[in-house]
Design a protein around this motif. Structure first.
Motif, PDB file in Angstrom:
ATOM      1  N   SER A 136       0.810  -1.220   0.000  1.00  0.00           N
ATOM      2  CA  SER A 136       0.000   0.000   0.000  1.00  0.00           C
ATOM      3  C   SER A 136       0.842   1.268   0.000  1.00  0.00           C
ATOM      4  O   SER A 136       1.964   1.302   0.496  1.00  0.00           O
ATOM      5  CB  SER A 136      -0.927   0.025   1.219  1.00  0.00           C
ATOM      6  N   ALA A 137       0.234   2.338  -0.547  1.00  0.00           N
ATOM      7  CA  ALA A 137       0.820   3.681  -0.487  1.00  0.00           C
ATOM      8  C   ALA A 137       0.168   4.515   0.601  1.00  0.00           C
ATOM      9  O   ALA A 137       0.476   5.695   0.755  1.00  0.00           O
ATOM     10  CB  ALA A 137       0.645   4.380  -1.834  1.00  0.00           C
ATOM     11  N   THR A 138      -0.729   3.911   1.360  1.00  0.00           N
ATOM     12  CA  THR A 138      -1.652   4.648   2.228  1.00  0.00           C
ATOM     13  C   THR A 138      -1.376   4.448   3.704  1.00  0.00           C
ATOM     14  O   THR A 138      -0.723   3.492   4.114  1.00  0.00           O
ATOM     15  CB  THR A 138      -3.097   4.203   1.932  1.00  0.00           C
ATOM     16  N   ASN A 139      -1.926   5.360   4.511  1.00  0.00           N
ATOM     17  CA  ASN A 139      -1.868   5.253   5.965  1.00  0.00           C
ATOM     18  C   ASN A 139      -3.114   5.932   6.550  1.00  0.00           C
ATOM     19  O   ASN A 139      -3.037   6.738   7.459  1.00  0.00           O
ATOM     20  CB  ASN A 139      -0.598   5.926   6.504  1.00  0.00           C
ATOM     21  N   ASP A 140      -4.275   5.575   5.962  1.00  0.00           N
ATOM     22  CA  ASP A 140      -5.520   6.241   6.366  1.00  0.00           C
ATOM     23  C   ASP A 140      -6.455   5.338   7.154  1.00  0.00           C
ATOM     24  O   ASP A 140      -7.629   5.661   7.355  1.00  0.00           O
ATOM     25  CB  ASP A 140      -6.244   6.802   5.141  1.00  0.00           C
ATOM     26  N   ALA A 141      -5.940   4.180   7.611  1.00  0.00           N
ATOM     27  CA  ALA A 141      -6.738   3.234   8.403  1.00  0.00           C
ATOM     28  C   ALA A 141      -8.021   2.815   7.701  1.00  0.00           C
ATOM     29  O   ALA A 141      -9.012   2.481   8.349  1.00  0.00           O
ATOM     30  CB  ALA A 141      -7.050   3.807   9.786  1.00  0.00           C
ATOM     31  N   PRO A 201       4.586   1.478  18.593  1.00  0.00           N
ATOM     32  CA  PRO A 201       5.882   1.380  17.918  1.00  0.00           C
ATOM     33  C   PRO A 201       5.954   0.269  16.887  1.00  0.00           C
ATOM     34  O   PRO A 201       6.812   0.294  16.008  1.00  0.00           O
ATOM     35  CB  PRO A 201       6.866   1.132  19.076  1.00  0.00           C
ATOM     36  N   GLY A 202       5.065  -0.701  16.984  1.00  0.00           N
ATOM     37  CA  GLY A 202       5.023  -1.768  15.994  1.00  0.00           C
ATOM     38  C   GLY A 202       3.849  -1.632  15.055  1.00  0.00           C
ATOM     39  O   GLY A 202       3.511  -2.580  14.330  1.00  0.00           O
ATOM     40  N   GLY A 203       3.205  -0.462  15.038  1.00  0.00           N
ATOM     41  CA  GLY A 203       1.982  -0.267  14.285  1.00  0.00           C
ATOM     42  C   GLY A 203       2.163   0.280  12.884  1.00  0.00           C
ATOM     43  O   GLY A 203       3.280   0.433  12.384  1.00  0.00           O
ATOM     44  N   ALA A 204       1.037   0.604  12.263  1.00  0.00           N
ATOM     45  CA  ALA A 204       1.010   1.010  10.858  1.00  0.00           C
ATOM     46  C   ALA A 204       1.889   2.216  10.580  1.00  0.00           C
ATOM     47  O   ALA A 204       2.704   2.212   9.651  1.00  0.00           O
ATOM     48  CB  ALA A 204      -0.441   1.311  10.445  1.00  0.00           C
ATOM     49  N   SER A 205       1.761   3.276  11.366  1.00  0.00           N
ATOM     50  CA  SER A 205       2.474   4.522  11.090  1.00  0.00           C
ATOM     51  C   SER A 205       3.962   4.396  11.369  1.00  0.00           C
ATOM     52  O   SER A 205       4.799   4.788  10.543  1.00  0.00           O
ATOM     53  CB  SER A 205       1.882   5.664  11.916  1.00  0.00           C
ATOM     54  N   LEU A 226      -4.584   8.401  13.613  1.00  0.00           N
ATOM     55  CA  LEU A 226      -5.184   7.076  13.666  1.00  0.00           C
ATOM     56  C   LEU A 226      -5.693   6.745  15.067  1.00  0.00           C
ATOM     57  O   LEU A 226      -6.711   6.058  15.236  1.00  0.00           O
ATOM     58  CB  LEU A 226      -4.182   6.018  13.195  1.00  0.00           C
ATOM     59  N   ALA A 227      -5.003   7.269  16.080  1.00  0.00           N
ATOM     60  CA  ALA A 227      -5.488   7.090  17.452  1.00  0.00           C
ATOM     61  C   ALA A 227      -6.823   7.803  17.637  1.00  0.00           C
ATOM     62  O   ALA A 227      -7.730   7.287  18.314  1.00  0.00           O
ATOM     63  CB  ALA A 227      -4.456   7.617  18.441  1.00  0.00           C
ATOM     64  N   ARG A 228      -6.949   8.990  17.042  1.00  0.00           N
ATOM     65  CA  ARG A 228      -8.206   9.728  17.105  1.00  0.00           C
ATOM     66  C   ARG A 228      -9.335   8.936  16.433  1.00  0.00           C
ATOM     67  O   ARG A 228     -10.441   8.832  16.965  1.00  0.00           O
ATOM     68  CB  ARG A 228      -8.041  11.092  16.429  1.00  0.00           C
ATOM     69  N   PHE A 229      -9.044   8.365  15.279  1.00  0.00           N
ATOM     70  CA  PHE A 229     -10.023   7.563  14.548  1.00  0.00           C
ATOM     71  C   PHE A 229     -10.502   6.400  15.422  1.00  0.00           C
ATOM     72  O   PHE A 229     -11.717   6.163  15.569  1.00  0.00           O
ATOM     73  CB  PHE A 229      -9.382   7.045  13.255  1.00  0.00           C
ATOM     74  N   SER A 230      -9.558   5.686  16.017  1.00  0.00           N
ATOM     75  CA  SER A 230      -9.937   4.526  16.826  1.00  0.00           C
ATOM     76  C   SER A 230     -10.747   4.945  18.045  1.00  0.00           C
ATOM     77  O   SER A 230     -11.676   4.245  18.461  1.00  0.00           O
ATOM     78  CB  SER A 230      -8.683   3.760  17.255  1.00  0.00           C
ATOM     79  N   GLU A 231     -10.413   6.104  18.613  1.00  0.00           N
ATOM     80  CA  GLU A 231     -11.153   6.599  19.777  1.00  0.00           C
ATOM     81  C   GLU A 231     -12.585   6.963  19.407  1.00  0.00           C
ATOM     82  O   GLU A 231     -13.533   6.607  20.120  1.00  0.00           O
ATOM     83  CB  GLU A 231     -10.433   7.821  20.347  1.00  0.00           C
ATOM     84  N   VAL A 232     -12.749   7.653  18.286  1.00  0.00           N
ATOM     85  CA  VAL A 232     -14.081   8.108  17.864  1.00  0.00           C
ATOM     86  C   VAL A 232     -15.006   6.929  17.593  1.00  0.00           C
ATOM     87  O   VAL A 232     -16.192   6.957  17.943  1.00  0.00           O
ATOM     88  CB  VAL A 232     -13.976   9.013  16.625  1.00  0.00           C
ATOM     89  N   VAL A 233     -14.476   5.873  16.988  1.00  0.00           N
ATOM     90  CA  VAL A 233     -15.343   4.751  16.615  1.00  0.00           C
ATOM     91  C   VAL A 233     -15.449   3.700  17.714  1.00  0.00           C
ATOM     92  O   VAL A 233     -16.124   2.683  17.539  1.00  0.00           O
ATOM     93  CB  VAL A 233     -14.861   4.087  15.307  1.00  0.00           C
ATOM     94  N   GLY A 234     -14.802   3.946  18.868  1.00  0.00           N
ATOM     95  CA  GLY A 234     -14.856   2.968  19.947  1.00  0.00           C
ATOM     96  C   GLY A 234     -14.259   1.644  19.523  1.00  0.00           C
ATOM     97  O   GLY A 234     -14.856   0.577  19.706  1.00  0.00           O
ATOM     98  N   ALA A 235     -13.070   1.723  18.978  1.00  0.00           N
ATOM     99  CA  ALA A 235     -12.458   0.573  18.322  1.00  0.00           C
ATOM    100  C   ALA A 235     -12.249  -0.609  19.255  1.00  0.00           C
ATOM    101  O   ALA A 235     -11.867  -0.454  20.416  1.00  0.00           O
ATOM    102  CB  ALA A 235     -11.131   0.989  17.703  1.00  0.00           C
ATOM    103  N   ALA A 246      -1.366  -2.628   5.511  1.00  0.00           N
ATOM    104  CA  ALA A 246      -1.785  -1.705   4.454  1.00  0.00           C
ATOM    105  C   ALA A 246      -2.181  -0.349   5.021  1.00  0.00           C
ATOM    106  O   ALA A 246      -3.211   0.218   4.672  1.00  0.00           O
ATOM    107  CB  ALA A 246      -2.931  -2.304   3.633  1.00  0.00           C
ATOM    108  N   GLY A 247      -1.337   0.165   5.926  1.00  0.00           N
ATOM    109  CA  GLY A 247      -1.599   1.485   6.485  1.00  0.00           C
ATOM    110  C   GLY A 247      -2.847   1.551   7.325  1.00  0.00           C
ATOM    111  O   GLY A 247      -3.491   2.594   7.442  1.00  0.00           O
ATOM    112  N   GLY A 248      -3.214   0.421   7.938  1.00  0.00           N
ATOM    113  CA  GLY A 248      -4.410   0.378   8.781  1.00  0.00           C
ATOM    114  C   GLY A 248      -5.673  -0.018   8.045  1.00  0.00           C
ATOM    115  O   GLY A 248      -6.750  -0.050   8.653  1.00  0.00           O
TER     116      GLY A 248
END
Length: 369
Positions: A136-141, A201-205, A226-235, A246-248
């Motif tokens: 992937s070229a992406t990191n948009d989760a 430290p071992g994650g997508a970004s 990406l942390a904000r995204f996971s927080e908003v959606v109650g991941a 693939a960048g999340g």
């Protein structure tokens, strides 16, 4: 004697199906009475679509989608109509190799095109999806994919967010009421040899962002977004192995589409029926362009060897390049590793003559058998 031919593609030289044809020529030349069964293989990366289509008699479907920077690009996926099975390599739409080095922009790169591929497959009647997550070229989760499928990502003022992972730092809420209703009846399996979580430290970004052009400040910004995204959606899938692939994108598929993730070669082997093909087999010939100690980390030849061991078949790996450390495979279910290219052969010649070299190597091995 029964020999199962189960190679991956030999990159830039042969598809898996072409490698099988070359192997078959070699076997037949030395052992004309041998039973040969061909099973094209892959590990979820490049060649996955071709392997499954060739194994199951599917079709290639090409549609125009957006690349990671929103530009139109033709992308091909596989479709097996009698199973309602779509096989998608996310890199066909949002791959790093589609973007020139000087143009790469991981902060705004989007998986929107992947969602367009899924929509096209739904339109054809797909109910089962196999998604390869490499390259992937992406990191948009997976935010872009979700947008293409009907979700809306909004900021605090109620405005839709622009594409890309960096924009997620302004995310206030996600409206999924518009998600394509056909997704509720679809099953997603993720073929992936990356076990990274979404964050940390071992994650997508942190791990993969720099490979896509992210500097230290970009990595920090993307991690926060990406942390904000996971927080908003109650991941609930932040730490699931493969969420960071693939960048999340793996995260979005797990969190929103109920996907399951497993090592890519296992998923492909199951899909193409490798275990059934191995019934009664004496030998398995597998291989790909290069093998070394890293082959044990989820690559096709090692995965095939593990399935073969359960079936009681012996294994030969063929490769264009055999690393100095490849011998470790001989301690893990592999009987022999054979280089098909003579030392010192120029790369362009090795790629061009790959099928002949593979056929010759298989014939030599079979004469010893």
């Amino acid at each position: 004697m029964k020999i199962v031919l189960a190679p991956d593609s030999f990159k830039e030289s042969m598809t898996a199906a072409e490698a099988i044809a070359a192997m078959r020529d070699g076997v037949t030349a030395a052992l004309p009475d041998a039973e040969c069964v061909g099973v094209p293989m892959a590990d979820g990366g490049e060649g996955t679509v071709d392997a499954v289509v060739d194994a199951l008699g599917g079709n290639h479907v090409t549609v125009e989608v957006a690349d990671a920077l929103g530009r139109p690009v033709p992308a091909t996926y596989g479709y097996v109509a009698d199973r309602g099975l779509a096989v998608i390599e996310m890199a066909a739409a949002a791959g790093l190799e589609l973007i020139a080095t000087a143009e790469r922009d991981v902060l705004r790169a989007s998986t929107f095109g992947v969602g367009q591929l899924i929509t096209s497959a739904l339109d054809r009647g797909a109910v089962e999806f196999l998604v390869g997550l490499g390259g992937s070229a992406t990191n948009d989760a997976g935010a872009g994919m979700l947008t293409a499928l009907g979700a809306v990502l909004l900021d605090a003022e109620g405005a839709p967010l622009p594409p890309g992972g960096a924009a997620l730092e302004r995310l206030d809420r996600v409206d999924v009421t518009g998600l394509d209703p056909r997704l509720a009846d679809a099953q997603f399996r993720l073929a992936c040899d990356v076990t990274a979580p979404l964050l940390g430290p071992g994650g997508a970004s942190a791990v993969f962002g720099p490979q896509k052009g992210a500097g230290p400040a970009d990595v920090e910004r993307l991690e926060s977004a990406l942390a904000r995204f996971s927080e908003v959606v109650g991941a609930t899938h932040v730490d699931t192995p493969g969420a960071g692939a693939a960048g999340g994108l793996g995260f979005a598929l797990l969190q929103f589409l109920g996907a399951e993730t497993r090592p890519g070669v296992e998923v492909i082997a199951e899909t193409v029926g490798l275990e059934a093909a191995l019934t009664g087999a004496d030998w398995v010939f597998t291989g790909e362009g290069g093998v070394d100690a890293q082959t044990m980390l989820g690559k096709t030849p090692f995965g095939v060897a593990q399935v073969a061991a359960r079936a009681g078949a012996r294994v030969v790996i063929f490769a264009g390049r055999v690393g100095d450390d490849a011998g470790v495979l001989l301690d893990h279910g592999v009987d022999e590793i054979v280089g098909i290219t003579a030392p010192g052969t120029p790369l362009d010649e090795a790629l061009r003559t790959g099928p002949q070299s593979l056929a010759r190597a298989c014939a030599e091995v079979c004469r010893r058998l």
